[in-house]
Design a protein around this motif. Structure first.
Motif, PDB file in Angstrom:
ATOM      1  N   GLY A  39       0.801  -1.224   0.000  1.00 39.87           N
ATOM      2  CA  GLY A  39       0.000   0.000   0.000  1.00 39.87           C
ATOM      3  C   GLY A  39       0.829   1.267   0.000  1.00 39.87           C
ATOM      4  N   GLY A  40       0.384   2.221   0.825  1.00 43.30           N
ATOM      5  CA  GLY A  40       0.980   3.553   0.794  1.00 43.30           C
ATOM      6  C   GLY A  40       2.240   3.711   1.605  1.00 43.30           C
ATOM      7  N   THR A  46       6.962   0.204   9.384  1.00 37.72           N
ATOM      8  CA  THR A  46       6.925  -0.791  10.461  1.00 37.72           C
ATOM      9  C   THR A  46       8.064  -1.809  10.373  1.00 37.72           C
ATOM     10  OG1 THR A  46       5.467  -2.167   9.110  1.00 37.72           O
ATOM     11  CG2 THR A  46       4.399  -0.687  10.679  1.00 37.72           C
ATOM     12  N   VAL A  69      -0.953   0.865  -3.518  1.00 42.93           N
ATOM     13  CA  VAL A  69      -2.337   0.399  -3.640  1.00 42.93           C
ATOM     14  C   VAL A  69      -3.118   1.148  -2.560  1.00 42.93           C
ATOM     15  CG1 VAL A  69      -3.894  -1.565  -3.375  1.00 42.93           C
ATOM     16  CG2 VAL A  69      -1.650  -1.870  -4.477  1.00 42.93           C
ATOM     17  N   PRO A  71      -6.375   2.426  -0.130  1.00 36.77           N
ATOM     18  CA  PRO A  71      -7.599   1.858   0.458  1.00 36.77           C
ATOM     19  C   PRO A  71      -8.743   2.055  -0.546  1.00 36.77           C
ATOM     20  CG  PRO A  71      -6.471   3.263   2.045  1.00 36.77           C
ATOM     21  CD  PRO A  71      -5.769   3.460   0.738  1.00 36.77           C
ATOM     22  N   ASN A  72      -9.654   1.112  -0.652  1.00 32.16           N
ATOM     23  CA  ASN A  72     -10.648   1.091  -1.733  1.00 32.16           C
ATOM     24  C   ASN A  72      -9.883   1.040  -3.065  1.00 32.16           C
ATOM     25  OD1 ASN A  72     -12.841   1.392   0.105  1.00 32.16           O
ATOM     26  ND2 ASN A  72     -12.450   3.579   0.166  1.00 32.16           N
ATOM     27  N   PRO A  73      -9.188  -0.058  -3.310  1.00 31.45           N
ATOM     28  CA  PRO A  73      -8.235  -0.100  -4.426  1.00 31.45           C
ATOM     29  C   PRO A  73      -8.869   0.172  -5.785  1.00 31.45           C
ATOM     30  CG  PRO A  73      -8.690  -2.304  -3.586  1.00 31.45           C
ATOM     31  CD  PRO A  73      -9.322  -1.346  -2.634  1.00 31.45           C
ATOM     32  N   GLY A  98      -3.325  -4.810   4.052  1.00 26.07           N
ATOM     33  CA  GLY A  98      -4.694  -5.093   4.482  1.00 26.07           C
ATOM     34  C   GLY A  98      -5.530  -5.616   3.328  1.00 26.07           C
ATOM     35  N   THR A 146     -11.207  -7.633   6.881  1.00 26.44           N
ATOM     36  CA  THR A 146     -11.974  -8.026   5.687  1.00 26.44           C
ATOM     37  C   THR A 146     -12.136  -9.534   5.503  1.00 26.44           C
ATOM     38  OG1 THR A 146     -10.021  -8.155   4.256  1.00 26.44           O
ATOM     39  CG2 THR A 146     -11.102  -6.005   4.432  1.00 26.44           C
ATOM     40  N   SER A 148     -10.129 -11.127   3.632  1.00 26.30           N
ATOM     41  CA  SER A 148      -9.603 -11.367   2.286  1.00 26.30           C
ATOM     42  C   SER A 148      -8.453 -12.367   2.278  1.00 26.30           C
ATOM     43  CB  SER A 148      -9.141 -10.032   1.678  1.00 26.30           C
ATOM     44  OG  SER A 148      -8.792 -10.177   0.336  1.00 26.30           O
ATOM     45  N   ASN A 151     -10.212 -15.886   1.589  1.00 25.00           N
ATOM     46  CA  ASN A 151     -11.393 -16.032   0.728  1.00 25.00           C
ATOM     47  C   ASN A 151     -11.076 -15.565  -0.692  1.00 25.00           C
ATOM     48  OD1 ASN A 151     -11.831 -13.202   0.398  1.00 25.00           O
ATOM     49  ND2 ASN A 151     -13.088 -13.108   2.240  1.00 25.00           N
ATOM     50  N   GLY A 153     -12.699 -13.055  -2.222  1.00 28.86           N
ATOM     51  CA  GLY A 153     -13.282 -11.729  -2.438  1.00 28.86           C
ATOM     52  C   GLY A 153     -12.291 -10.728  -3.007  1.00 28.86           C
ATOM     53  N   SER A 154     -12.787  -9.869  -3.863  1.00 28.30           N
ATOM     54  CA  SER A 154     -11.961  -8.802  -4.433  1.00 28.30           C
ATOM     55  C   SER A 154     -12.890  -7.636  -4.735  1.00 28.30           C
ATOM     56  CB  SER A 154     -11.280  -9.303  -5.707  1.00 28.30           C
ATOM     57  OG  SER A 154     -10.633  -8.239  -6.377  1.00 28.30           O
ATOM     58  N   TYR A 184       1.715  -7.528  13.951  1.00 31.10           N
ATOM     59  CA  TYR A 184       1.731  -6.593  12.813  1.00 31.10           C
ATOM     60  C   TYR A 184       0.563  -5.620  12.874  1.00 31.10           C
ATOM     61  CZ  TYR A 184       5.265  -9.498  10.456  1.00 31.10           C
ATOM     62  OH  TYR A 184       6.399 -10.191  10.120  1.00 31.10           O
ATOM     63  N   GLN A 192      -8.529   2.893  12.051  1.00 30.12           N
ATOM     64  CA  GLN A 192      -8.590   1.740  11.138  1.00 30.12           C
ATOM     65  C   GLN A 192      -8.856   0.445  11.904  1.00 30.12           C
ATOM     66  OE1 GLN A 192      -8.779   1.528   7.948  1.00 30.12           O
ATOM     67  NE2 GLN A 192      -8.241   3.600   7.349  1.00 30.12           N
ATOM     68  N   HIS A 285     -13.949   1.508   4.906  1.00 25.01           N
ATOM     69  CA  HIS A 285     -15.059   0.566   4.672  1.00 25.01           C
ATOM     70  C   HIS A 285     -15.877   0.276   5.937  1.00 25.01           C
ATOM     71  CE1 HIS A 285     -17.133  -2.998   3.252  1.00 25.01           C
ATOM     72  NE2 HIS A 285     -16.463  -3.783   4.078  1.00 25.01           N
TER      73      HIS A 285
HETATM   74  O1  NZQ Z   1      -1.617   1.636   2.578  1.00 25.15           O
HETATM   75  P1  NZQ Z   1      -0.826   1.469   3.817  1.00 25.15           P
HETATM   76  O2  NZQ Z   1       0.250   2.488   3.957  1.00 25.15           O
HETATM   77  O3  NZQ Z   1      -0.321   0.074   4.016  1.00 25.15           O
HETATM   78  O4  NZQ Z   1      -1.812   1.823   5.055  1.00 25.15           O
HETATM   79  C1  NZQ Z   1      -3.005   1.112   5.305  1.00 25.15           C
HETATM   80  C2  NZQ Z   1      -4.266   1.876   4.876  1.00 25.15           C
HETATM   81  O5  NZQ Z   1      -4.044   3.255   4.903  1.00 25.15           O
HETATM   82  C3  NZQ Z   1      -3.183   1.000   6.801  1.00 25.15           C
HETATM   83  N1  NZQ Z   1      -2.503  -0.154   7.384  1.00 25.15           N
HETATM   84  C4  NZQ Z   1      -2.659  -1.463   7.068  1.00 25.15           C
HETATM   85  N2  NZQ Z   1      -1.882  -2.211   7.871  1.00 25.15           N
HETATM   86  C5  NZQ Z   1      -1.214  -1.369   8.685  1.00 25.15           C
HETATM   87  C6  NZQ Z   1      -1.607  -0.054   8.388  1.00 25.15           C
HETATM   88  N3  NZQ Z   1      -1.113   1.032   9.025  1.00 25.15           N
HETATM   89  C7  NZQ Z   1      -0.223   0.800  10.005  1.00 25.15           C
HETATM   90  N4  NZQ Z   1       0.181  -0.444  10.384  1.00 25.15           N
HETATM   91  C8  NZQ Z   1      -0.283  -1.535   9.740  1.00 25.15           C
HETATM   92  N5  NZQ Z   1       0.101  -2.765  10.145  1.00 25.15           N
HETATM   93  O6  NZQ Z   1      -4.578   0.852   6.990  1.00 25.15           O
HETATM   94  C9  NZQ Z   1      -5.276   1.563   5.968  1.00 25.15           C
HETATM   95  C10 NZQ Z   1      -6.439   0.731   5.489  1.00 25.15           C
HETATM   96  O7  NZQ Z   1      -5.986  -0.427   4.820  1.00 25.15           O
HETATM   97  P2  NZQ Z   1      -7.003  -1.275   3.918  1.00 25.15           P
HETATM   98  O8  NZQ Z   1      -6.254  -2.420   3.356  1.00 25.15           O
HETATM   99  O9  NZQ Z   1      -7.698  -0.366   2.983  1.00 25.15           O
HETATM  100  O10 NZQ Z   1      -8.073  -1.740   4.994  1.00 25.15           O
HETATM  101  P3  NZQ Z   1      -8.994  -3.006   5.047  1.00 25.15           P
HETATM  102  O11 NZQ Z   1      -8.222  -4.198   5.434  1.00 25.15           O
HETATM  103  O12 NZQ Z   1     -10.141  -2.608   5.870  1.00 25.15           O
HETATM  104  O13 NZQ Z   1      -9.498  -3.225   3.526  1.00 25.15           O
HETATM  105  C11 NZQ Z   1     -10.597  -2.513   3.017  1.00 25.15           C
HETATM  106  C12 NZQ Z   1     -10.943  -2.959   1.615  1.00 25.15           C
HETATM  107  O14 NZQ Z   1     -11.330  -4.344   1.576  1.00 25.15           O
HETATM  108  C13 NZQ Z   1     -12.621  -4.450   0.963  1.00 25.15           C
HETATM  109  C14 NZQ Z   1     -13.260  -3.133   1.317  1.00 25.15           C
HETATM  110  O15 NZQ Z   1     -14.379  -2.841   0.536  1.00 25.15           O
HETATM  111  C15 NZQ Z   1     -12.118  -2.159   1.097  1.00 25.15           C
HETATM  112  O16 NZQ Z   1     -11.979  -1.850  -0.264  1.00 25.15           O
HETATM  113  N6  NZQ Z   1     -13.321  -5.672   1.408  1.00 25.15           N
HETATM  114  C16 NZQ Z   1     -12.865  -6.867   0.999  1.00 25.15           C
HETATM  115  C17 NZQ Z   1     -13.509  -8.045   1.292  1.00 25.15           C
HETATM  116  C18 NZQ Z   1     -13.040  -9.370   0.843  1.00 25.15           C
HETATM  117  N7  NZQ Z   1     -11.972  -9.459   0.100  1.00 25.15           N
HETATM  118  O17 NZQ Z   1     -13.640 -10.382   1.140  1.00 25.15           O
HETATM  119  C19 NZQ Z   1     -14.745  -8.069   2.059  1.00 25.15           C
HETATM  120  C20 NZQ Z   1     -15.005  -6.820   2.792  1.00 25.15           C
HETATM  121  O18 NZQ Z   1     -16.360  -6.749   3.057  1.00 25.15           O
HETATM  122  C21 NZQ Z   1     -14.578  -5.576   2.106  1.00 25.15           C
HETATM  123  O19 NZQ Z   1     -15.575  -5.120   1.223  1.00 25.15           O
END
Ligand code: NZQ
Ligand code: ZN
Length: 388
Positions: A39-40, A46, A69, A71-73, A98, A146, A148, A151, A153-154, A184, A192, A285
């Motif tokens: 991601g970002g 870390t 990549v 969030p909300n890719p 994530g 999530t 993910s 599973n 899901g995407s 982690y 978040q 999300h």
């Molecule tokens: O991008 P980076 O810099 O890594 O930062 C991320 C992001 O800004 C940060 N983060 C993640 N791990 C971290 C951390 N910051 C510090 N330390 C860490 N260890 O957290 C922020 C959010 O990350 P993101 O991946 O967007 O969050 P999440 O895991 O909630 O994912 C959300 C996405 O998954 C979809 C959602 O719609 C959304 O697009 N979903 C996927 C599903 C699936 N595959 O089955 C089902 C869900 O219902 C969901 O819809």
């Protein structure tokens, strides 16, 4: 249980402190060219990035990187990754992050050799099967929520079409292995963390609030909801509590690895609304789900009164004596609302960047479905207005 099912989940899970020690051996099963997707930049801050790179170098892999990549890719990122896979004959896509990073990686895999059609139209809009070569995906999860990591899901946002659409791919696109080290997740911001907790609760509720048959899946879900609620209360007060965070991480995986939804109908209307809210506002999300849930459930509970009463007694432990089903159901929803407020989750979509003029467009672009009641676009508009 009335429904038939086939259950197959091929993802191998390595769970616990230092479970990254299993990465080296796993990598021996794949070819030389690895696409590292992240991601970002949190993984650089870390130190996870350095660890992963040193293990990849130890086993002499060629490393290609796709960073940023969001969030909300975005679909544009999926296409960028797909080009990299083709140009570099990638053998494994290693997602470190994530749900957004893992979802994007699955999208990249499915899209890499899909050259005859636009992949977004084919997979996310028309939900057609994947009939071209896919590249194995694996994940190192850094944020819980999530599911993910275990599973198919995407969920991908198409910025041109203003659509955020989910797709469930088959087992060949489930991560081959996922590394889940709860330490982690300790660096994830509190905002978040809470978003991830509510996402997990919503996955459980949206599988639960449908159907009226006596079903073992519902009892599994109730157990997970109770454990999630009690660990979430601890984590919201003391985010560095390892035990609470590790329980939350595993509950998040179990909540959406398809196990607890087997043999029953499901709801998913809150997710459908949140996805379009996300397409318009790019909100976190789980916070979008938290804001929508109370008005949604207050709108539909009458149609599934028995289950909402069961939710009150079996999940929130409300004493049913002298209460009508209606009173009990309302008390359960009040307990849910108090939980959302006490944890400091979002209750207004305005706070998530929604403006009044967006409401109708969001409502009109949602997919319709539902467990106990199928909403119309007008119903969705009313729900959005009441959490604005
Ligand atoms: O991008 P980076 O810099 O890594 O930062 C991320 C992001 O800004 C940060 N983060 C993640 N791990 C971290 C951390 N910051 C510090 N330390 C860490 N260890 O957290 C922020 C959010 O990350 P993101 O991946 O967007 O969050 P999440 O895991 O909630 O994912 C959300 C996405 O998954 C979809 C959602 O719609 C959304 O697009 N979903 C996927 C599903 C699936 N595959 O089955 C089902 C869900 O219902 C969901 O819809
Ligand atoms: Zn979700």
């Amino acid at each position: 249980m009335n429904g038939n099912f086939t259950f197959y989940n091929p993802t191998k899970i390595y769970f616990g402190k230092d479970s990254i020690s299993n990465l080296k051996n796993e990598l021996l099963n794949y070819g030389k060219n690895i696409l590292l997707v992240y991601g970002g930049g949190s993984i650089k801050r870390t130190g996870i990035y350095d660890k992963v790179i040193s293990i990849l170098k130890e086993v002499d892999k060629n490393i290609f990187e796709l960073s940023n990549v969001l969030p909300n890719p975005l679909y544009s990122k999926v296409l960028e990754g797909a080009r990299m896979v083709r140009d570099n004959s990638i053998d494994l896509i290693l997602a470190v992050g994530g749900g957004s990073v893992i979802d994007c990686s699955k999208g990249i895999s499915a899209s890499s050799y899909c050259l005859d059609e636009d992949p977004y139209q084919k997979y996310w809009i028309n939900q057609k099967p994947v009939d071209t070569k896919v590249v194995p995906v694996a994940s190192i999860l850094t944020m819980a929520g999530t599911g993910s990591e275990m599973n198919g899901g995407s969920v991908i946002t198409n910025e041109d079409l203003k659509l955020k659409k989910g797709r469930v791919f088959g087992p060949n696109l489930y991560p081959k292995f996922s590394i889940l080290d709860p330490t982690y997740t300790l660096t994830v911001s509190e905002y978040q963390m809470k978003s991830g907790i509510f996402d997990t609760l919503s996955h459980l509720m949206e599988q639960y609030f449908s159907g009226n048959d006596e079903n073992v899946s519902d009892y599994l879900i109730e157990g997970l909801m109770r454990s999630l609620i009690s660990n979430a209360k601890v984590a919201c007060k003391d985010p560095q509590n390892y035990q609470a965070r590790s329980n939350i991480m595993w509950i998040a995986t179990l909540a959406l690895n398809t196990l607890v939804g087997l043999g029953k109908t499901q709801d998913w209307e809150v997710h459908s609304i949140e996805h379009q809210l996300g397409a318009y506002t790019n909100c976190a999300h789980g916070m979008g789900l938290a804001a929508i849930s109370i008005p949604y459930y207050k709108f539909v509970y009458k149609y599934g009164l028995d289950k909402f009463a069961q939710f009150a007694t079996n999940v929130w432990m409300i004493n049913p004596d002298k209460l009508s089903k209606e009173e009990l159901a309302i008390k359960g929803l009040d307990a849910l609302e108090n939980f959302i407020k006490d944890c400091g989750m979002v209750t207004s979509i305005k706070e998530l960047g929604t403006t009044k003029d967006m409401l109708k467009d969001i409502a009109d672009s949602c997919d319709l479905g539902g467990g106990y009641y199928t909403l119309t676009h007008e119903d969705i508009l009313k729900i959005l207005e009441s959490c604005f």
